[in-house]
Design an enzyme around this catalytic site. Structure first.
Site, PDB file in Angstrom:
ATOM      1  N   LYS A   1       0.835  -1.196   0.000  1.00  0.00           N
ATOM      2  CA  LYS A   1       0.000   0.000   0.000  1.00  0.00           C
ATOM      3  C   LYS A   1       0.876   1.254   0.000  1.00  0.00           C
ATOM      4  CE  LYS A   1      -0.390  -0.491   4.989  1.00  0.00           C
ATOM      5  NZ  LYS A   1      -1.055  -1.329   5.998  1.00  0.00           N
TER       6      LYS A   1
ATOM      7  N   MET B   1      12.403  24.483   5.015  1.00  0.00           N
ATOM      8  CA  MET B   1      11.636  23.828   3.950  1.00  0.00           C
ATOM      9  C   MET B   1      12.550  23.034   3.009  1.00  0.00           C
ATOM     10  SD  MET B   1       8.917  25.574   1.338  1.00  0.00           S
ATOM     11  CE  MET B   1       7.879  26.221   2.641  1.00  0.00           C
TER      12      MET B   1
ATOM     13  N   TYR C   1      16.071  29.405  12.103  1.00  0.00           N
ATOM     14  CA  TYR C   1      14.860  30.105  12.551  1.00  0.00           C
ATOM     15  C   TYR C   1      14.636  29.902  14.049  1.00  0.00           C
ATOM     16  CZ  TYR C   1      13.324  30.497   7.655  1.00  0.00           C
ATOM     17  OH  TYR C   1      13.211  30.794   6.327  1.00  0.00           O
TER      18      TYR C   1
ATOM     19  N   ARG D   1     -10.475  -0.493  14.237  1.00  0.00           N
ATOM     20  CA  ARG D   1     -10.185   0.345  13.076  1.00  0.00           C
ATOM     21  C   ARG D   1     -11.069  -0.111  11.910  1.00  0.00           C
ATOM     22  NH1 ARG D   1      -4.106   0.573  10.679  1.00  0.00           N
ATOM     23  NH2 ARG D   1      -4.781  -1.441   9.819  1.00  0.00           N
TER      24      ARG D   1
END
Ligand SMILES: *Cc1c(COP(=O)(O)O)cnc(C)c1O
Length: 368
Positions: free
Chosen positions: A41, A305, A257, A133
């Site tokens: 999957k 990023m 940052y 589930r």
């Protein structure tokens, strides 16, 4: 794409198809006489269904598990003869897409059973034994035991359940789920059917968990099946990013940052071209590491990023210059180790790798 002009600066994911084939063979050997299927999957756990599925088929797998009918349709194009099971069962839109591609739904509810009653095609039955589930609830099993005609018209080729904590070999839930599953199978009169409970980890819980069929996914791709035990699987991937800049920093300077790292002593930093858009999670800030050869390079500051900053220490290793590659996953640093540093598991690391990453496949057999 604009990135193509700087194609050489993209992160590189090298995928060893021979290691995937070897891992499947090891699991199949371990599970014999149970049949070893393969769970592929999510685009074969992010590693590329198109490349991975044919290699598994060639290694000997003939049963495959995917999550959705769409994934099943893709896999059918690659493997015309495989048995393809769809874990999510019937799509809400109905049975047509499954029938069109000869897919086997893992029927998960009374509605799925009704929806498949006239299909005239094989199905699996998914019983929920504690995960809460997907799968038949305890009430569903009771209702079905009282109305056996509901199943009578369905060609059940497999009855399955899924374990909650199988990576913990000594967790008592494992055996409790096994017993509950056997109890449900007896109640439904399905003891003569093929049965399945084990995914990767379950295979290593002992022969009584292997039943007729095992459904490994993660272990095929090198993820350790059991916590706190040596990993028997071969590592499959190497993940590298390029050093774009090396800089000297002095005591008192901050990195990245939010100034979350303050430099304690003069030294060097490398900025590498990979970030959270490529799947290096922000949770690796000040915790993860890369390797240059056998030298460990801790992540300093936050992950950006497209970029990540690494500690080269007081004297950078020879060759750690712009253009050189650092390794986030490889022989010195497994998927599981990076996952632990990121506060997640290997599954999420693998399926998160995306963005600009260039994939290189090492062939399962030497190319002629
Ligand atoms: C994903 C999945 C598997 C494969 O699990 P791994 O832990 O990756 O081996 C098997 N069965 C079910 C129901 C799954 O959802």
């Amino acid at each position: 794409m604009a990135d193509e002009t700087q194609g050489g600066d993209r992160p590189i994911l090298t995928i060893d198809l021979a290691a995937i084939a070897a891992n499947w063979r090891l699991l199949a050997e371990r599970a014999r006489p149970a049949v070893a299927a393969a769970a592929v999957k999510a685009d074969a756990y992010g590693l590329g269904m198109d490349e991975v599925a044919p290699v598994l088929a060639k290694a000997g797998a003939s049963d495959f598990f995917v999550a959705t009918a769409g994934e099943g349709a893709e896999l059918r194009r690659l493997l015309p003869n495989a048995a393809i099971y769809v874990l999510n069962g019937l799509p809400t839109g109905g049975a047509a897409s499954l029938l069109a591609h000869r897919l086997i739904p893992c029927l998960k509810s009374m509605a799925d059973i009704e929806g498949w009653a006239n299909a005239g095609a094989p199905a699996a039955l998914h019983i929920d034994s504690g995960l809460n589930r997907l799968g038949l609830t305890e009430d569903d099993v009771a209702a079905l035991a009282a109305a056996p005609e509901k199943l009578a018209r369905i060609d059940l080729v497999l009855v399955m359940t899924h374990l909650v904590s199988s990576e913990e070999a000594d967790n008592p839930l494992n055996r409790r789920q096994l017993e509950r599953f056997h109890g449900d199978v007896r109640r439904l009169g399905l003891t003569s059917k093929r049965l399945s409970i084990a995914a990767s980890s379950g295979i290593f819980l002992g022969p009584e968990f292997q039943l007729s069929l095992v459904r490994p996914g993660a272990s095929l791709f090198g993820i350790a099946p059991l916590n706190n035990q040596p990993n028997q699987m071969r590592q499959v991937i190497r993940l590298e990013a390029k050093i774009l800049q090396v800089r000297r920093v002095d005591r008192g300077m901050t990195v990245g940052y939010g100034a979350t790292h303050r430099v304690a002593a003069p030294g060097f930093l490398a900025t590498a071209g990979m970030g959270y858009r490529d799947g290096l999670m922000r949770s690796l800030a000040n915790r993860g590491c890369a390797f240059f050869g056998d030298r460990r390079l801790p992540v300093l500051g936050r992950v950006s990023m497209d970029l990540i900053t690494l500690d080269l220490g007081a004297s950078p290793p020879d060759g750690a210059v712009p253009g050189a590659m650092v390794e986030f996953i490889g022989p010195s640093h497994s998927v599981d180790e990076l996952a632990k540093e990121a506060g997640t598991n290997g599954y999420e690391i693998l399926t998160a790798l995306r963005g600009r990453i260039r994939r290189i496949y090492l062939p399962a057999e030497p190319r002629p």
